[in-house]
Design a protein around this motif. Sequence first.
Motif, PDB file in Angstrom:
ATOM      1  N   GLU A   1       5.320  13.458  -3.222  1.00  0.00           N
ATOM      2  CA  GLU A   1       5.015  12.120  -3.709  1.00  0.00           C
ATOM      3  C   GLU A   1       5.733  11.808  -5.027  1.00  0.00           C
ATOM      4  O   GLU A   1       6.211  10.688  -5.243  1.00  0.00           O
ATOM      5  CB  GLU A   1       3.509  12.035  -3.913  1.00  0.00           C
ATOM      6  CG  GLU A   1       2.970  10.641  -3.672  1.00  0.00           C
ATOM      7  CD  GLU A   1       1.476  10.585  -3.908  1.00  0.00           C
ATOM      8  OE1 GLU A   1       0.782  11.515  -3.467  1.00  0.00           O
ATOM      9  OE2 GLU A   1       1.030   9.611  -4.526  1.00  0.00           O
TER      10      GLU A   1
ATOM     11  N   THR B   1       8.202   8.749  -5.648  1.00  0.00           N
ATOM     12  CA  THR B   1       7.837   7.704  -6.607  1.00  0.00           C
ATOM     13  C   THR B   1       8.961   7.501  -7.619  1.00  0.00           C
ATOM     14  O   THR B   1       9.324   6.372  -7.954  1.00  0.00           O
ATOM     15  CB  THR B   1       6.532   8.105  -7.342  1.00  0.00           C
ATOM     16  OG1 THR B   1       5.557   8.418  -6.373  1.00  0.00           O
ATOM     17  CG2 THR B   1       6.033   7.006  -8.234  1.00  0.00           C
TER      18      THR B   1
ATOM     19  N   ASP C   1       3.478  -2.751  -0.293  1.00  0.00           N
ATOM     20  CA  ASP C   1       2.611  -1.720   0.302  1.00  0.00           C
ATOM     21  C   ASP C   1       2.715  -0.416  -0.479  1.00  0.00           C
ATOM     22  O   ASP C   1       1.715   0.258  -0.751  1.00  0.00           O
ATOM     23  CB  ASP C   1       3.005  -1.455   1.763  1.00  0.00           C
ATOM     24  CG  ASP C   1       2.536  -2.582   2.675  1.00  0.00           C
ATOM     25  OD1 ASP C   1       1.715  -3.403   2.196  1.00  0.00           O
ATOM     26  OD2 ASP C   1       2.993  -2.633   3.824  1.00  0.00           O
ATOM     27  N   PHE C   2       3.964  -0.064  -0.829  1.00  0.00           N
ATOM     28  CA  PHE C   2       4.155   1.184  -1.556  1.00  0.00           C
ATOM     29  C   PHE C   2       3.505   1.123  -2.937  1.00  0.00           C
ATOM     30  O   PHE C   2       2.831   2.054  -3.371  1.00  0.00           O
ATOM     31  CB  PHE C   2       5.654   1.495  -1.696  1.00  0.00           C
ATOM     32  CG  PHE C   2       5.913   2.842  -2.294  1.00  0.00           C
ATOM     33  CD1 PHE C   2       5.702   3.995  -1.545  1.00  0.00           C
ATOM     34  CD2 PHE C   2       6.321   2.974  -3.610  1.00  0.00           C
ATOM     35  CE1 PHE C   2       5.901   5.248  -2.099  1.00  0.00           C
ATOM     36  CE2 PHE C   2       6.522   4.219  -4.171  1.00  0.00           C
ATOM     37  CZ  PHE C   2       6.319   5.361  -3.399  1.00  0.00           C
TER      38      PHE C   2
ATOM     39  N   ARG D   1       0.995  -0.739  -3.762  1.00  0.00           N
ATOM     40  CA  ARG D   1      -0.470  -0.716  -3.577  1.00  0.00           C
ATOM     41  C   ARG D   1      -0.959   0.714  -3.342  1.00  0.00           C
ATOM     42  O   ARG D   1      -2.023   1.108  -3.830  1.00  0.00           O
ATOM     43  CB  ARG D   1      -0.886  -1.618  -2.415  1.00  0.00           C
ATOM     44  CG  ARG D   1      -0.883  -3.085  -2.851  1.00  0.00           C
ATOM     45  CD  ARG D   1      -1.393  -3.992  -1.761  1.00  0.00           C
ATOM     46  NE  ARG D   1      -1.417  -5.371  -2.236  1.00  0.00           N
ATOM     47  CZ  ARG D   1      -1.172  -6.421  -1.486  1.00  0.00           C
ATOM     48  NH1 ARG D   1      -0.877  -6.280  -0.198  1.00  0.00           N
ATOM     49  NH2 ARG D   1      -1.233  -7.634  -1.988  1.00  0.00           N
ATOM     50  N   ALA D   2      -0.149   1.476  -2.618  1.00  0.00           N
ATOM     51  CA  ALA D   2      -0.521   2.883  -2.371  1.00  0.00           C
ATOM     52  C   ALA D   2      -0.542   3.666  -3.679  1.00  0.00           C
ATOM     53  O   ALA D   2      -1.431   4.486  -3.918  1.00  0.00           O
ATOM     54  CB  ALA D   2       0.452   3.517  -1.391  1.00  0.00           C
TER      55      ALA D   2
ATOM     56  N   LYS E   1      -3.624   3.003  -5.871  1.00  0.00           N
ATOM     57  CA  LYS E   1      -4.910   3.601  -5.463  1.00  0.00           C
ATOM     58  C   LYS E   1      -5.323   4.799  -6.314  1.00  0.00           C
ATOM     59  O   LYS E   1      -6.506   5.040  -6.531  1.00  0.00           O
ATOM     60  CB  LYS E   1      -4.833   4.035  -3.994  1.00  0.00           C
ATOM     61  CG  LYS E   1      -5.190   2.923  -3.041  1.00  0.00           C
ATOM     62  CD  LYS E   1      -5.222   3.458  -1.628  1.00  0.00           C
ATOM     63  CE  LYS E   1      -5.237   2.301  -0.639  1.00  0.00           C
ATOM     64  NZ  LYS E   1      -4.880   2.737   0.702  1.00  0.00           N
ATOM     65  N   SER E   2      -4.327   5.556  -6.780  1.00  0.00           N
ATOM     66  CA  SER E   2      -4.696   6.758  -7.526  1.00  0.00           C
ATOM     67  C   SER E   2      -4.828   6.490  -9.026  1.00  0.00           C
ATOM     68  O   SER E   2      -4.970   7.421  -9.808  1.00  0.00           O
ATOM     69  CB  SER E   2      -3.693   7.882  -7.276  1.00  0.00           C
ATOM     70  OG  SER E   2      -2.429   7.454  -7.672  1.00  0.00           O
TER      71      SER E   2
END
Lengths: 227, 270, 224
Positions: free
Chosen positions: A143, A147, A198-199, A201-202, A205-206
């Motif tokens: 990840e 990123t 979308d990316f 937003r993903a 989340k963290s």
Amino acid sequence: MASIKEKIIIVVLLISGMLLHVQGKNSGTLQEQDENTLFLTGPSSLLVQQAIAGPCLGLGAESNILSVFSVYWSIKEKNLSEDDQQKAWLYLYRYLQQAQSFDPWYWDTYRLTNGLLAYQESYQSKAVDILAQGAKARSWDWEMPFTAGFLAHDQLKDDVRAFHLMKLAINREGAPPMLVGLAARFLNKTATESDTVDFLRAMKKSLPKGYTQYIDKRIDELLHGGF
Amino acid sequence: MKNILTIAAFTVRELLGFRVTRTLFAITALLPLLAWAFSQLFMLEIAKVQLDVMVGGAYLLGVVFLLSTVVTLLGKDIGEQVCYFFLPPPIERYSYVLGRFLGSVVVLTLLYTLLLVGVELLIWISLQYDTSIHRHGINWIAGIMIGWTAWYQTISLMGAVFLICAWATGVAEMLVFSSSAAFIYWVFPPILAGMKGRSDADPLVSESLKQSLDGLSWFFPDMTGGSIVLAFEHGISISNIVIMQHALGHLGYTALMLGLAIIIFSKRSL
Amino acid sequence: MIRCEEISKHYGATVALNVLSLHVANGEIVGLLGINGAGKSTLIKLILGFLQPDTGSVTLDTPSVGYMPEIASMPETISPLAFINLALRLRQADNQNAAACLTEIGLNKQAWNKPIRQLSKGMRQRTALAFALAGDSRLLIFDEPMSGLDALGRLHLIDLLSQRHQQGATILICSHIVPDLARLTQRVILMGQGQILEEFKLLQGDSGATERLESGLLTRAANQ
């Protein structure tokens, strides 16, 4: 037993202390100063911090992360002047860098780099540097390099760098197969706004709610201001 | 050997009777709560933060134990001449030093065992309730490593404290010099490592400076236990050879300090 | 039992012992007398090996020594019972009972299991005495054993030491209390300025011993 004279001195000291304390608390000037000034001196040098932390490397990283919270709170909550704002972002960057020096595997450092620093104009490249180093350290993590690659593509428009970082992510164990397609779409510039959103937003989340304002802003730009 | 064990057993009883030792045990028992509270300030790797607090606690408790308990014990022994009871013939001075050292090590080990129970409890709770993000790399071995590395480093410092006390006169002198040693051991190794890192990277730095830094680092025990623990906290495996080297380095350093302490104590006037 | 051959000890410019020789035979009971600073405690510390002589030599012919120091700082958190057990183990006298040692010295049973820091001065003194006596060492050395003891305690101690002497123990005792030395010892060594000024041989039931010792102390030591 204290003599009467000593008792009088003690009482006078106590009363004057209380008066000074109340005066200090109600001082309008101090309050105004507190609201508008950056009461931060910036991080001390890494060597000094290492000396203080001694063998407690993890706590060294965490103390820097706490300072990041504190600087970010100042940026968000105080009406800082332009100069102080710039100073605050510089401090925030240095705290993140030093947290990384103490503990190169600590994910909170990278989440804050990604959530806060990556969207500040003069710090985008530096944020990608921190994340790229983190990707090297966290060898199990797909990840982090992805990123970093995404930020290199989205913020720096540096697709060569983005390609290397995304390639690193794709080759990592546990990377989902859809990552290959997503990376290809980003780098071929065939990705749609919704792919990017979308990316983002993903990633959001963290992060805790208070730390997503810059990602939210970027999503907003993408949705309303074009790609 | 029997005399060493007798003095060691007596030292354990004596140290456990100190109010400060009991306070340290109470703090150690409460440390997991502090670690839990502190970790709530952070976002993702919560379990790792908890372990970091336990690491900090382990090192600090070790130093406080040495300065408040071991130095007090030796200070009273030598400064207030309690050792006169231990040292008439047939007791050799080395038996006294080794017995006192062994007893102090046993109490420190008990303290760290309690700490280890707390660490493993935190790890167990994390493994039960935290998401995989919040507890990445955490396993029970990380807990063992915290106790292991902190124990070795504190034992090395204990060796140095015994050396200082074997030479110094009175509690005040012992406390000042031992505190200085604890401070230097805490502060200098990371600075030396940092300076060495810079000198290695900089071709303009003279060879003699590099050698001086290398030479200086020989006076300090290997204080890289923090890096080993940090790696374990993130689930990064460290080779057994590195861990054994770390342990042997500390045992060697402790033996050296203790050997010097025995030589000095055997020759000193009491 | 004890052989000190021409020992000297200096603390900086101060002479603590000046070429002193002393022999104590097996089974003898010897007293050391002298004003403060005469060198008595230094001599005892040299005999026990706590200090190294600058010149000369000290030889002890015994496997273990029971010693009671002058200012008895003791492990404060330990009970007298545990403390005496330590003495018994160190002197390889595991067959003896710590409780019996404390009974012998007359320490109140209620004090046996209390931490030493909670004991009165007299009780602490008794504990220190019990530590020295535990294990039946062949050589017993006492530095001011009577201080802190009440009159009854002193008589009891004299009685106890006489018993040990009769059982074959060699005793070296340093005290300021002249009548006690006169009653207990066979030989008293008068010290001053790190030297032996005079030796007094005392006979059992010697009624004039105290006067002789006091007059010796007054004339020889006070002139130093």
